[in-house]
Design an enzyme around this catalytic site. Structure first.
Site, PDB file in Angstrom:
ATOM      1  N   ILE A  83     -69.818  13.325   6.764  1.00 25.84           N
ATOM      2  CA  ILE A  83     -68.420  13.411   7.142  1.00 25.84           C
ATOM      3  C   ILE A  83     -67.583  13.179   5.892  1.00 25.84           C
ATOM      4  O   ILE A  83     -68.048  12.623   4.905  1.00 25.84           O
ATOM      5  CB  ILE A  83     -68.036  12.412   8.263  1.00 25.84           C
ATOM      6  CG1 ILE A  83     -68.320  10.965   7.859  1.00 25.84           C
ATOM      7  CG2 ILE A  83     -68.745  12.758   9.549  1.00 25.84           C
ATOM      8  CD1 ILE A  83     -67.872   9.945   8.910  1.00 25.84           C
ATOM      9  N   ASP A  84     -66.340  13.643   5.933  1.00 24.82           N
ATOM     10  CA  ASP A  84     -65.475  13.572   4.760  1.00 24.82           C
ATOM     11  C   ASP A  84     -65.300  12.134   4.278  1.00 24.82           C
ATOM     12  O   ASP A  84     -65.365  11.187   5.066  1.00 24.82           O
ATOM     13  CB  ASP A  84     -64.090  14.144   5.087  1.00 24.82           C
ATOM     14  CG  ASP A  84     -64.123  15.637   5.379  1.00 24.82           C
ATOM     15  OD1 ASP A  84     -65.094  16.296   4.981  1.00 24.82           O
ATOM     16  OD2 ASP A  84     -63.171  16.123   6.021  1.00 24.82           O
ATOM     17  N   GLN A  85     -65.049  11.999   2.992  1.00 26.11           N
ATOM     18  CA  GLN A  85     -64.881  10.674   2.392  1.00 26.11           C
ATOM     19  C   GLN A  85     -63.757   9.895   3.068  1.00 26.11           C
ATOM     20  O   GLN A  85     -63.883   8.688   3.310  1.00 26.11           O
ATOM     21  CB  GLN A  85     -64.586  10.817   0.897  1.00 26.11           C
ATOM     22  CG  GLN A  85     -64.424   9.487   0.167  1.00 26.11           C
ATOM     23  CD  GLN A  85     -64.271   9.666  -1.340  1.00 26.11           C
ATOM     24  OE1 GLN A  85     -64.475  10.759  -1.867  1.00 26.11           O
ATOM     25  NE2 GLN A  85     -63.912   8.612  -2.043  1.00 26.11           N
TER      26      GLN A  85
ATOM     27  N   THR B 223     -62.758  10.103   6.103  1.00 23.39           N
ATOM     28  CA  THR B 223     -63.003   9.920   7.536  1.00 23.39           C
ATOM     29  C   THR B 223     -63.976   8.777   7.754  1.00 23.39           C
ATOM     30  O   THR B 223     -64.941   8.619   7.013  1.00 23.39           O
ATOM     31  CB  THR B 223     -63.599  11.215   8.140  1.00 23.39           C
ATOM     32  OG1 THR B 223     -62.737  12.318   7.847  1.00 23.39           O
ATOM     33  CG2 THR B 223     -63.752  11.097   9.643  1.00 23.39           C
TER      34      THR B 223
ATOM     35  N   ARG C  47     -59.114  18.771  10.500  1.00 20.07           N
ATOM     36  CA  ARG C  47     -57.921  18.545   9.693  1.00 20.07           C
ATOM     37  C   ARG C  47     -57.089  19.826   9.572  1.00 20.07           C
ATOM     38  O   ARG C  47     -55.850  19.791   9.687  1.00 20.07           O
ATOM     39  CB  ARG C  47     -58.338  18.019   8.315  1.00 20.07           C
ATOM     40  CG  ARG C  47     -59.101  16.708   8.397  1.00 20.07           C
ATOM     41  CD  ARG C  47     -59.835  16.367   7.108  1.00 20.07           C
ATOM     42  NE  ARG C  47     -58.927  16.081   6.014  1.00 20.07           N
ATOM     43  CZ  ARG C  47     -59.335  15.776   4.781  1.00 20.07           C
ATOM     44  NH1 ARG C  47     -60.636  15.721   4.503  1.00 20.07           N
ATOM     45  NH2 ARG C  47     -58.459  15.524   3.831  1.00 20.07           N
TER      46      ARG C  47
END
Length: 304
Positions: free
Chosen positions: A139-141, A143, A240
């Site tokens: 998952i994104d940094q 998030t 997003r």
């Protein structure tokens, strides 16, 4: 060759009578490559003895699988271990962990000797045991939320198969700007590369691919909304981009919302999981971080 990984499973009383091959490939979702090696090396044992792939297995029998390493494309985990890892472990068994990743931490290193990521922390936690850290998804940094990490290479292709087939997925919640006209719906906008910023994606961008996100509004307060989101596809930055394009960007999103905030308010609150070899379905919950607005989070996370 001495096996590096041994999987032992006792078949339950409800196990249907089937061939060894059916058990391995259809029931346990082992890829044909692994089944091939188990067969030619006679490394699948039923009650301690090799059994031909076409022979049956029955309830109560013990199945042992042995692997030496060359069966896997990535047999060795090379993450630098964190010396004093701080992990919020939500679930753990012999084969995997589900960990609550904090916002601001990378899931994995981008350079060979990079440290400080979630995978480095898991490597440190498992150091000294027979297990190691193998990445399944990310998952994104910015998030936070639940992430699955495999502890051996055997279960990586099994989990990859479940994810690709849409059998396991993560449920998100986000705090976004504005209020919605409807309490729920679906974003169905293709996502591609942003032609002016290589870090970003955009709706109908370059090489756009189909992207589908379902949403449900949980709470509204002070011109903000708490939204639950379910991905039906897995494009980069999908939630997003879809929320920003809808006119409701995520609060604190450093790429898709120009309004400053200390953190991006997007969290993977629940990780659905099919436990490998058991085939049991579990849903693992990652509590919301305490920096989410209190007025928006007074709801039962497990019932949403």
């Amino acid at each position: 060759m001495k096996p590096r990984w041994i999987i032992k499973e006792q078949l339950g009383s409800q196990q249907a009578r089937c061939s060894v091959r059916h058990l391995l490939q259809q029931q346990w979702s082992l890829p044909s490559r692994l089944v091939h090696y188990l067969r030619i090396r006679r490394q699948v044992l039923i009650n301690g003895d090799y059994r031909n792939m076409n022979e049956p297995v029955a309830p109560g029998e013990q199945v042992t699988l042995k692997f030496v390493g060359d069966e896997f494309r990535t047999p060795t985990s090379n993450y630098q271990p964190t010396s004093s890892p701080m992990l919020d472990i939500l679930f753990e068994n012999r084969d995997l962990l589900v960990v609550n990743k904090p916002a601001g931490q990378k899931t994995h290193p981008n350079q060979p000797l990079e440290t400080g990521t979630l995978m480095n922390d898991v490597a440190g936690y498992l150091e000294g045991s027979s297990a190691a850290a193998y990445m399944v998804h990310r998952i994104d940094q910015a998030t936070s939320g639940a992430v699955i990490v495999a502890k051996n290479p055997v279960v990586v292709p099994i989990l990859d198969h479940y994810i690709a087939a849409g059998k396991i997925h993560r449920r998100y919640v986000a705090v976004v700007e504005g209020t919605f006209a409807q309490k729920g719906g679906r974003f169905n906008w293709p996502i591609g590369f942003n032609p002016t910023d290589q870090r970003k994606r955009c709706v109908n961008g370059l090489k756009a691919k189909p992207a589908v996100t379902d949403y449900q509004v949980l709470q509204t307060s002070d011109n903000l909304s708490l939204v639950q989101l379910q991905l039906q596809t897995g494009r980069t930055h999908q939630i997003r981009v879809h929320l920003a394009h809808s006119g409701h960007p995520i609060v604190g999103d450093p790429l898709y919302n120009g309004q400053p905030n200390s953190r991006m308010l997007l969290h993977g609150i629940a990780q659905q999981l099919i436990v490998p070899f058991k085939k049991t379905l579990r849903e693992i919950y990652a509590p919301l971080p305490n920096y989410f607005p209190p007025a928006l989070v007074k709801y039962d996370q497990k019932e949403s």
